[in-house]
Design a protein around this motif. Structure first.
Motif, mmCIF file in Angstrom:
data_model
loop_
_atom_site.group_PDB
_atom_site.id
_atom_site.type_symbol
_atom_site.label_atom_id
_atom_site.label_comp_id
_atom_site.label_asym_id
_atom_site.label_seq_id
_atom_site.Cartn_x
_atom_site.Cartn_y
_atom_site.Cartn_z
ATOM 1 N N ALA A 163 0.807 -1.220 0.000
ATOM 2 C CA ALA A 163 0.000 0.000 0.000
ATOM 3 C C ALA A 163 0.841 1.272 0.000
ATOM 4 C CB ALA A 163 -0.926 0.004 1.215
ATOM 5 N N ASN A 164 2.064 1.208 0.547
ATOM 6 C CA ASN A 164 2.838 2.427 0.776
ATOM 7 C C ASN A 164 4.179 2.493 0.063
ATOM 8 O OD1 ASN A 164 1.135 3.840 2.871
ATOM 9 N ND2 ASN A 164 1.348 1.811 3.766
ATOM 10 N N GLY A 165 4.523 1.491 -0.702
ATOM 11 C CA GLY A 165 5.787 1.553 -1.434
ATOM 12 C C GLY A 165 6.957 0.996 -0.656
ATOM 13 N N MET A 166 8.142 1.511 -0.947
ATOM 14 C CA MET A 166 9.374 0.908 -0.465
ATOM 15 C C MET A 166 9.949 1.555 0.796
ATOM 16 S SD MET A 166 11.276 -0.249 -3.950
ATOM 17 C CE MET A 166 11.048 1.213 -4.932
ATOM 18 N N ASP A 167 9.103 2.146 1.627
ATOM 19 C CA ASP A 167 9.579 2.780 2.859
ATOM 20 C C ASP A 167 10.296 1.799 3.778
ATOM 21 O OD1 ASP A 167 8.325 5.024 1.905
ATOM 22 O OD2 ASP A 167 6.639 4.934 3.295
ATOM 23 N N ILE A 168 9.768 0.585 3.874
ATOM 24 C CA ILE A 168 10.343 -0.412 4.788
ATOM 25 C C ILE A 168 10.733 -1.675 4.015
ATOM 26 C CG2 ILE A 168 9.172 0.464 6.848
ATOM 27 C CD1 ILE A 168 7.156 -1.872 6.496
ATOM 28 N N VAL A 169 11.318 -1.486 2.844
ATOM 29 C CA VAL A 169 11.614 -2.600 1.947
ATOM 30 C C VAL A 169 12.481 -3.663 2.613
ATOM 31 C CG1 VAL A 169 13.577 -1.450 0.832
ATOM 32 C CG2 VAL A 169 12.359 -3.253 -0.380
ATOM 33 N N PHE A 170 13.486 -3.268 3.373
ATOM 34 C CA PHE A 170 14.381 -4.256 3.971
ATOM 35 C C PHE A 170 13.687 -5.050 5.074
ATOM 36 C CE2 PHE A 170 17.375 -1.117 2.181
ATOM 37 C CZ PHE A 170 17.984 -1.959 1.271
ATOM 38 N N ALA A 171 12.913 -4.367 5.911
ATOM 39 C CA ALA A 171 12.183 -5.059 6.974
ATOM 40 C C ALA A 171 11.144 -6.011 6.383
ATOM 41 C CB ALA A 171 11.515 -4.054 7.903
ATOM 42 N N ALA A 172 10.404 -5.546 5.388
ATOM 43 C CA ALA A 172 9.371 -6.384 4.760
ATOM 44 C C ALA A 172 10.001 -7.585 4.068
ATOM 45 C CB ALA A 172 8.563 -5.554 3.764
ATOM 46 N N GLY A 173 11.069 -7.344 3.315
ATOM 47 C CA GLY A 173 11.740 -8.438 2.625
ATOM 48 C C GLY A 173 12.349 -9.439 3.588
ATOM 49 N N ALA A 174 12.987 -8.933 4.645
ATOM 50 C CA ALA A 174 13.609 -9.828 5.630
ATOM 51 C C ALA A 174 12.554 -10.674 6.342
ATOM 52 C CB ALA A 174 14.411 -9.020 6.642
ATOM 53 N N ALA A 175 11.439 -10.060 6.715
ATOM 54 C CA ALA A 175 10.372 -10.812 7.389
ATOM 55 C C ALA A 175 9.839 -11.915 6.484
ATOM 56 C CB ALA A 175 9.244 -9.868 7.805
ATOM 57 N N GLY A 176 9.644 -11.596 5.209
ATOM 58 C CA GLY A 176 9.164 -12.606 4.265
ATOM 59 C C GLY A 176 10.173 -13.717 4.046
#
Length: 194
Positions: A163-176
């Motif tokens: 919904a918001n783009g790549m603001d937290i790309v590293f956290a989102a990618g790492a969690a996944g």
């Protein structure tokens, strides 16, 4: 080639663990050097691995005790094939466009799919985690709890990122990525068919 649900599930698990390894390799080696050949090789390997994930998960969606989990994994596989394909086929030409917004649009589209794939793997990790928590083996129960928690984090962070783009790309990618690893471990060590 003979199809067995357990064999297909193991193939998916090993392919997913290999994608976890490629993600770590990408962040540790490829991204800092920005080596074009390594990037292309890594993304091509991921495309092949996610194709295997899709192909092996699809029949499990119809033949396993957890069809929604395997449908989710199949969707994650195909979405990741598309997003990696965008990187391989579209990033180069988009970078050369006269309007810099062309590349930004292609990049944002690829990352939307990246986040979607991570969210789907998080959802699958939640599903197998809940089932594993109910098993009698303590190790499986612990991995199940970690799968559930990491999966829930992956779903929330990646939905936010879609919904918001790549603001937290590293956290989102790492969690996944962590959720993917725990999903694969549950499939490999769990006694019951996922």
């Amino acid at each position: 080639m003979t199809f067995t649900p357990r064999g297909a599930a193991k193939a998916v698990a090993w392919a997913l663990l290999a994608t976890v390894a490629t993600q770590i390799f990408y962040m540790a080696v490829v991204a800092p050097t920005d080596d074009a050949l390594l990037r292309k090789a890594t993304w091509t390997a991921e495309m092949a691995l996610f194709s295997l994930v899709f192909v092996a998960s699809l029949p499990l969606a119809g033949r396993s005790k957890a069809p929604l989990v395997w449908s989710t994994v199949a969707l994650a596989g195909v979405v990741n094939v598309i997003q990696v394909g965008m990187g391989l086929a579209e990033f180069g030409p988009a970078r050369e466009a006269a309007d810099e917004h062309v590349f930004r649009t292609v990049l944002n589209g690829a990352f939307f799919l990246y986040f979607h794939g991570k969210a789907m793997m998080g959802l699958a990790a939640v599903g197998v985690g809940l089932a594993a928590i109910r098993q009698s083996n303590t190790t499986v129960r612990i991995i199940g709890g970690l799968s559930f928690l990491s999966g829930a984090a992956a779903v929330v962070l990646n939905l936010y990122s879609m919904a918001n783009g790549m603001d937290i790309v590293f956290a989102a990618g790492a969690a996944g990525t962590v959720a993917t690893a725990f999903f694969a471990l549950i499939v490999l060590v769990g006694k019951n068919e996922p």
